[in-house]
Structures are given as C-alpha cells and as structure tokens.
Design a protein around this motif. Sequence first.
Motif, PDB file in Angstrom:
ATOM      1  N   GLU A 188       0.857  -1.182   0.000  1.00 44.82           N
ATOM      2  CA  GLU A 188       0.000   0.000   0.000  1.00 44.82           C
ATOM      3  C   GLU A 188       0.894   1.233   0.000  1.00 44.82           C
ATOM      4  O   GLU A 188       1.783   1.366   0.847  1.00 44.82           O
ATOM      5  CB  GLU A 188      -0.889   0.019   1.235  1.00 44.82           C
ATOM      6  N   PHE A 189       0.679   2.105  -0.959  1.00 48.01           N
ATOM      7  CA  PHE A 189       1.450   3.339  -1.033  1.00 48.01           C
ATOM      8  C   PHE A 189       0.756   4.430  -0.232  1.00 48.01           C
ATOM      9  O   PHE A 189      -0.472   4.554  -0.275  1.00 48.01           O
ATOM     10  CB  PHE A 189       1.640   3.774  -2.491  1.00 48.01           C
ATOM     11  N   VAL A 190       1.550   5.215   0.512  1.00 45.08           N
ATOM     12  CA  VAL A 190       0.980   6.239   1.391  1.00 45.08           C
ATOM     13  C   VAL A 190       1.432   7.657   1.045  1.00 45.08           C
ATOM     14  O   VAL A 190       0.902   8.616   1.594  1.00 45.08           O
ATOM     15  CB  VAL A 190       1.314   5.957   2.878  1.00 45.08           C
ATOM     16  N   GLN A 191       2.415   7.788   0.181  1.00 44.57           N
ATOM     17  CA  GLN A 191       2.978   9.116  -0.103  1.00 44.57           C
ATOM     18  C   GLN A 191       3.528   9.149  -1.517  1.00 44.57           C
ATOM     19  O   GLN A 191       4.134   8.185  -1.976  1.00 44.57           O
ATOM     20  CB  GLN A 191       4.093   9.393   0.915  1.00 44.57           C
ATOM     21  N   ASP A 192       3.320  10.261  -2.213  1.00 44.74           N
ATOM     22  CA  ASP A 192       3.936  10.511  -3.517  1.00 44.74           C
ATOM     23  C   ASP A 192       4.909  11.667  -3.369  1.00 44.74           C
ATOM     24  O   ASP A 192       4.591  12.669  -2.717  1.00 44.74           O
ATOM     25  CB  ASP A 192       2.882  10.895  -4.567  1.00 44.74           C
ATOM     26  N   ASN A 193       6.099  11.535  -3.978  1.00 41.38           N
ATOM     27  CA  ASN A 193       7.129  12.573  -3.911  1.00 41.38           C
ATOM     28  C   ASN A 193       7.571  12.941  -5.318  1.00 41.38           C
ATOM     29  O   ASN A 193       7.494  12.121  -6.235  1.00 41.38           O
ATOM     30  CB  ASN A 193       8.341  12.075  -3.109  1.00 41.38           C
ATOM     31  N   HIS A 194       8.100  14.151  -5.461  1.00 45.24           N
ATOM     32  CA  HIS A 194       8.537  14.664  -6.756  1.00 45.24           C
ATOM     33  C   HIS A 194       9.748  15.556  -6.495  1.00 45.24           C
ATOM     34  O   HIS A 194       9.688  16.438  -5.646  1.00 45.24           O
ATOM     35  CB  HIS A 194       7.388  15.475  -7.361  1.00 45.24           C
ATOM     36  N   SER A 195      10.843  15.297  -7.206  1.00 44.48           N
ATOM     37  CA  SER A 195      12.033  16.141  -7.060  1.00 44.48           C
ATOM     38  C   SER A 195      12.528  16.564  -8.439  1.00 44.48           C
ATOM     39  O   SER A 195      12.254  15.906  -9.441  1.00 44.48           O
ATOM     40  CB  SER A 195      13.149  15.417  -6.300  1.00 44.48           C
ATOM     41  N   ARG A 196      13.263  17.667  -8.446  1.00 44.88           N
ATOM     42  CA  ARG A 196      13.900  18.150  -9.675  1.00 44.88           C
ATOM     43  C   ARG A 196      15.367  18.380  -9.326  1.00 44.88           C
ATOM     44  O   ARG A 196      15.688  18.981  -8.308  1.00 44.88           O
ATOM     45  CB  ARG A 196      13.255  19.447 -10.151  1.00 44.88           C
ATOM     46  N   SER A 197      16.241  17.905 -10.201  1.00 44.29           N
ATOM     47  CA  SER A 197      17.675  18.036  -9.962  1.00 44.29           C
ATOM     48  C   SER A 197      18.386  18.353 -11.263  1.00 44.29           C
ATOM     49  O   SER A 197      17.898  18.033 -12.348  1.00 44.29           O
ATOM     50  CB  SER A 197      18.245  16.733  -9.386  1.00 44.29           C
ATOM     51  N   SER A 198      19.581  18.915 -11.136  1.00 48.47           N
ATOM     52  CA  SER A 198      20.408  19.274 -12.284  1.00 48.47           C
ATOM     53  C   SER A 198      21.417  18.177 -12.588  1.00 48.47           C
ATOM     54  O   SER A 198      21.666  17.288 -11.766  1.00 48.47           O
ATOM     55  CB  SER A 198      21.161  20.575 -11.994  1.00 48.47           C
ATOM     56  N   TYR A 199      22.053  18.294 -13.760  1.00 46.35           N
ATOM     57  CA  TYR A 199      23.066  17.335 -14.191  1.00 46.35           C
ATOM     58  C   TYR A 199      24.116  17.125 -13.091  1.00 46.35           C
ATOM     59  O   TYR A 199      24.594  18.072 -12.467  1.00 46.35           O
ATOM     60  CB  TYR A 199      23.767  17.836 -15.458  1.00 46.35           C
ATOM     61  N   GLY A 200      24.452  15.878 -12.858  1.00 45.92           N
ATOM     62  CA  GLY A 200      25.513  15.533 -11.919  1.00 45.92           C
ATOM     63  C   GLY A 200      25.086  15.465 -10.468  1.00 45.92           C
ATOM     64  O   GLY A 200      25.882  15.069  -9.612  1.00 45.92           O
TER      65      GLY A 200
END
Length: 183
Positions: free
Chosen positions: A46-58
């Motif tokens: 059962e999934f309880v949380q959704d996450n989203h990240s943004r990152s740069s090269y490297g």
Amino acid sequence: MAFDVRLTELADVKIIEPAVFGDARGFFFESFNAREFSMHIAHGVEFVQDNHSRSSYGVLRGMHYQIQHPQGKLVRVIHGEVFDVAVDMRLSSETFGKWAGVRLSAENHRQLWIPPGFAHGFVVLSSTAEFAYKTTDYWFPEHERSLLWSDQEVDIAWPIDAEPVLAPKDAAGKQLYEAECFA
C-alpha cells in the motif's frame, strides 16, 4: 497486463516497462494500477505518499534508507534521465551489499520497484531531471540513513566522469561495514 516485468541482479528489485500507446498527438500509458501491481510485482503493498524532485546534471541523491519504518519505492522519471540504483541492506539476504542499476528516463517510461530493506539513490544524466516516486511508508528523518555512494565494497558503477554534486548528508554516508542494516 499493461506492462512487462524484468528482473534485476537483485531478485526483489524489478524493472517495470509499461505498454505505451502513441501517435501523432502524443502518448498514453498506465503508470500505476494497484490490482496489477499486487498480482505481478508485490502483493499487499500500500502506497501512502507521492514525492517529486527536480535536480540538475551531476546531482546524486542517495543512497537513502530508513532503518525503522522502511520504505518500498516505486520510482520513475517524468523529465530527463537518471541512473537509478538499489543496494540490498538485508544482512540475511544472499545478495547483501550487492546493487542493481537501471537508466530511467522520460523517453523509456521505465519504473523501478525497490522493496523495503534496500538503500536507494540516483544520479542525473541529463541537464535536468524530474523524479517521481511512491512510498510505502512516510518519511521519518530520525530513522533515515545514508550508505556512502562511493563505498568501494559495494562498488556501484556510476556512469559519470566527474565528482557528483552531493547534499552534506549524502557526502557523510556510512560505508557498508559500518552502516546500520536490516536483519
């Protein structure tokens, strides 16, 4: 079934390749279906949380795990490309200390299932990447641990030719022989 499942070097870590339907207008695919996931990937999750990240090269994020309230993660990239890695942190496992890695990108639509008991991380290979994932438990910062991304005993073959950009907690990760592990 709207996806294929590929095994990795770690039997419990699975690559999910969805069926993508595209034409001149764009594409469509089912990114998650609880019934199919339970039948073909991991039963009773059962999934309880959704996450989203943004990152740069490297940028390298990881190798994270929670020693209490361990998290299973279903991860994917919605923009760009990363090299995603799971390391088995279960002392009782035949693959303890071993790793599996896969390129995830917006173009290949792959997802990776990483069950509880594994450290997880990724490095960004494109100019930027947006990374989305579901977790089976909430984030508890007091229980979070970091395995050193460059631990020579684990010997992850990161496809990068320069030192990655790290958060202080990731630069201070523990080597496998000194890390807290699962039974």
